[in-house]
Design an enzyme around this catalytic site. Structure first.
Site, PDB file in Angstrom:
ATOM      1  N   GLY A   8       0.825  -1.220   0.000  1.00 28.85           N
ATOM      2  CA  GLY A   8       0.000   0.000   0.000  1.00 28.85           C
ATOM      3  C   GLY A   8       0.851   1.259   0.000  1.00 28.85           C
ATOM      4  O   GLY A   8       0.429   2.297   0.510  1.00 28.85           O
ATOM      5  N   TYR A 150     -15.623  -4.104   6.331  1.00 27.17           N
ATOM      6  CA  TYR A 150     -14.385  -3.389   6.656  1.00 27.17           C
ATOM      7  C   TYR A 150     -14.006  -3.591   8.129  1.00 27.17           C
ATOM      8  O   TYR A 150     -12.897  -4.054   8.442  1.00 27.17           O
ATOM      9  CB  TYR A 150     -14.564  -1.901   6.354  1.00 27.17           C
ATOM     10  CG  TYR A 150     -13.314  -1.097   6.602  1.00 27.17           C
ATOM     11  CD1 TYR A 150     -12.292  -1.065   5.663  1.00 27.17           C
ATOM     12  CD2 TYR A 150     -13.143  -0.382   7.783  1.00 27.17           C
ATOM     13  CE1 TYR A 150     -11.131  -0.339   5.888  1.00 27.17           C
ATOM     14  CE2 TYR A 150     -11.991   0.349   8.025  1.00 27.17           C
ATOM     15  CZ  TYR A 150     -10.992   0.366   7.076  1.00 27.17           C
ATOM     16  OH  TYR A 150      -9.839   1.082   7.312  1.00 27.17           O
ATOM     17  N   LYS A 154     -10.859  -5.817  10.017  1.00 29.06           N
ATOM     18  CA  LYS A 154      -9.877  -5.233  10.942  1.00 29.06           C
ATOM     19  C   LYS A 154      -9.947  -5.910  12.312  1.00 29.06           C
ATOM     20  O   LYS A 154      -8.928  -6.094  12.987  1.00 29.06           O
ATOM     21  CB  LYS A 154     -10.112  -3.725  11.061  1.00 29.06           C
ATOM     22  CG  LYS A 154      -9.952  -2.968   9.734  1.00 29.06           C
ATOM     23  CD  LYS A 154      -8.548  -3.085   9.147  1.00 29.06           C
ATOM     24  CE  LYS A 154      -8.340  -2.181   7.950  1.00 29.06           C
ATOM     25  NZ  LYS A 154      -6.976  -2.242   7.423  1.00 29.06           N
TER      26      LYS A 154
HETATM   27  P1  NAD Z   1      -5.194   4.547   0.432  1.00 25.50           P
HETATM   28  O1  NAD Z   1      -6.332   4.174  -0.461  1.00 25.50           O
HETATM   29  O2  NAD Z   1      -4.565   5.877   0.274  1.00 25.50           O
HETATM   30  O3  NAD Z   1      -4.025   3.473   0.299  1.00 25.50           O
HETATM   31  C1  NAD Z   1      -4.284   2.113   0.135  1.00 25.50           C
HETATM   32  C2  NAD Z   1      -3.228   1.530  -0.772  1.00 25.50           C
HETATM   33  O4  NAD Z   1      -3.489   0.142  -0.940  1.00 25.50           O
HETATM   34  C3  NAD Z   1      -3.240   2.176  -2.175  1.00 25.50           C
HETATM   35  O5  NAD Z   1      -1.934   2.564  -2.539  1.00 25.50           O
HETATM   36  C4  NAD Z   1      -3.767   1.068  -3.061  1.00 25.50           C
HETATM   37  O6  NAD Z   1      -3.278   1.114  -4.400  1.00 25.50           O
HETATM   38  C5  NAD Z   1      -3.301  -0.171  -2.314  1.00 25.50           C
HETATM   39  N1  NAD Z   1      -4.105  -1.343  -2.680  1.00 25.50           N
HETATM   40  C6  NAD Z   1      -5.448  -1.442  -2.707  1.00 25.50           C
HETATM   41  N2  NAD Z   1      -5.813  -2.638  -3.173  1.00 25.50           N
HETATM   42  C7  NAD Z   1      -4.685  -3.321  -3.423  1.00 25.50           C
HETATM   43  C8  NAD Z   1      -4.419  -4.617  -3.940  1.00 25.50           C
HETATM   44  N3  NAD Z   1      -5.413  -5.439  -4.305  1.00 25.50           N
HETATM   45  N4  NAD Z   1      -3.145  -5.004  -4.069  1.00 25.50           N
HETATM   46  C9  NAD Z   1      -2.112  -4.163  -3.740  1.00 25.50           C
HETATM   47  N5  NAD Z   1      -2.304  -2.909  -3.271  1.00 25.50           N
HETATM   48  C10 NAD Z   1      -3.584  -2.503  -3.101  1.00 25.50           C
HETATM   49  O7  NAD Z   1      -5.708   4.307   1.904  1.00 25.50           O
HETATM   50  P2  NAD Z   1      -5.100   4.647   3.348  1.00 25.50           P
HETATM   51  O8  NAD Z   1      -6.147   5.401   4.050  1.00 25.50           O
HETATM   52  O9  NAD Z   1      -3.745   5.162   3.286  1.00 25.50           O
HETATM   53  O10 NAD Z   1      -5.113   3.181   3.980  1.00 25.50           O
HETATM   54  C11 NAD Z   1      -3.942   2.524   4.433  1.00 25.50           C
HETATM   55  C12 NAD Z   1      -4.362   1.549   5.526  1.00 25.50           C
HETATM   56  O11 NAD Z   1      -4.855   2.286   6.638  1.00 25.50           O
HETATM   57  C13 NAD Z   1      -5.489   0.598   5.103  1.00 25.50           C
HETATM   58  O12 NAD Z   1      -5.218  -0.693   5.619  1.00 25.50           O
HETATM   59  C14 NAD Z   1      -6.702   1.197   5.770  1.00 25.50           C
HETATM   60  O13 NAD Z   1      -7.692   0.233   6.030  1.00 25.50           O
HETATM   61  C15 NAD Z   1      -6.096   1.743   7.044  1.00 25.50           C
HETATM   62  N6  NAD Z   1      -6.895   2.785   7.701  1.00 25.50           N
HETATM   63  C16 NAD Z   1      -7.189   3.940   7.053  1.00 25.50           C
HETATM   64  C17 NAD Z   1      -7.980   4.890   7.697  1.00 25.50           C
HETATM   65  C18 NAD Z   1      -8.365   6.183   7.029  1.00 25.50           C
HETATM   66  O14 NAD Z   1      -9.261   6.884   7.539  1.00 25.50           O
HETATM   67  N7  NAD Z   1      -7.744   6.572   5.919  1.00 25.50           N
HETATM   68  C19 NAD Z   1      -8.450   4.642   8.994  1.00 25.50           C
HETATM   69  C20 NAD Z   1      -8.125   3.448   9.617  1.00 25.50           C
HETATM   70  C21 NAD Z   1      -7.340   2.524   8.963  1.00 25.50           C
END
Ligand code: NAD
Length: 254
Positions: A8, A150, A154
């Site tokens: 990611g 989701y 988690k």
């Molecule tokens: P984001 O969408 O910016 O980044 C997610 C990344 O995962 C992207 O670069 C995407 O290309 C990659 N990805 C998605 N599907 C994929 C696949 N099949 N194979 C390989 N790569 C893949 O999101 P983010 O907010 O930076 O999320 C990062 C982590 O943080 C995630 O696990 C998310 O669940 C968690 N998270 C985010 C938040 C929030 O509010 N943004 C809150 C809690 C947890």
């Protein structure tokens, strides 16, 4: 300096963590479906294998840390992609890299969410994840809603981490999880823009005790600490970085 691998890494929290680690002179191997050192679709078994093999090839002497950060939001379609990427890809790649991490007494940092406690341990979807039943988990969640898909993924991740702490520690690998609250990334922007879930998320953001939403740097800096030697005795912890919202919702739990 250390060598870390993450998934990611193209956007959001993963991209910011990659930037911070590189700025601190660490080497970072980035895996993503869009771009990176290794391009792989982690929803598939082949993509997970490509990711693990690619990391092994680039870090034969071992890894200081691994962060399965790739994740899909509750609005992803089909819903079965959520357990595939958020849960199964994360645990399979951590398991696949265990020996590589052990070589350097390294650490794996799970990326959970402050939504994880919102689904029960006994939920059949959570149980299917924990049983390693990918087909069962995907079938179960297809008829349900994005929030359960989701938050349940988690929840299962945190339980998997806690259940594996002893075995991984014995093997020389420290496991922990970070549980971010709403963070400004493409993922949360997609949810905010969604007709069904957007309004609820905006209302939730308005209730956060410390106020509003996080910037990716505020999550990544805590993750960087948890990965560092300074956090060398932090093992099995779930670190909420959510402006106090979990404490607000579950004041008497810890
Ligand atoms: P984001 O969408 O910016 O980044 C997610 C990344 O995962 C992207 O670069 C995407 O290309 C990659 N990805 C998605 N599907 C994929 C696949 N099949 N194979 C390989 N790569 C893949 O999101 P983010 O907010 O930076 O999320 C990062 C982590 O943080 C995630 O696990 C998310 O669940 C968690 N998270 C985010 C938040 C929030 O509010 N943004 C809150 C809690 C947890």
């Amino acid at each position: 300096m250390g060598i870390y691998a993450l998934t990611g890494g193209a956007t959001g929290i993963g991209a910011e963590l990659k930037r911070q680690l590189r700025q601190a002179n660490h080497e970072v191997i980035s895996v993503d479906i869009r771009e990176g050192d290794i391009v792989a679709d982690l929803a598939t078994a082949e993509g997970r294998q490509r990711a693990v093999q690619g990391i092994r090839d680039r870090a034969p002497q071992g890894l200081d840390g691994y962060i399965p950060c790739a994740g899909l939001p509750p609005v992803a379609k089909p819903l079965s992609l959520i357990p595939r990427v958020n849960y199964f890809a994360a645990v399979e790649t951590v398991a696949g890299l265990r020996e590589l991490l052990a070589l350097k007494r390294g650490t794996a940092l799970i990326v959970a969410s402050n939504s994880a406690p919102m689904v029960g341990n006994d939920d059949p979807y959570v149980q299917a994840c924990l049983a390693g039943d990918e087909t069962g988990a995907c079938t179960n969640i297809e008829g349900r809603d994005g929030h359960s898909a989701y938050a349940g993924s988690k929840r299962a991740l945190v339980l998997w981490m806690r259940r594996n702490v002893v075995a991984y520690a014995a093997a020389g690998v420290r496991l922990n999880a970070v549980a971010p609250g709403i963070t400004r990334t493409p993922l949360s922007e997609q949810v905010m823009a969604d007709a069904e879930l957007g309004e609820a998320m905006k209302q939730f953001a308005g209730m956060v005790p410390w106020g509003g939403t996080a910037e990716p740097a505020q999550i990544a800096s805590v993750m960087r600490f948890m990965l560092s030697p300074e956090a060398g005795f932090v093992c099995g912890s779930v670190f909420f970085v959510d402006g106090g919202s979990d404490a607000m919702l579950r004041s008497d739990s810890f």
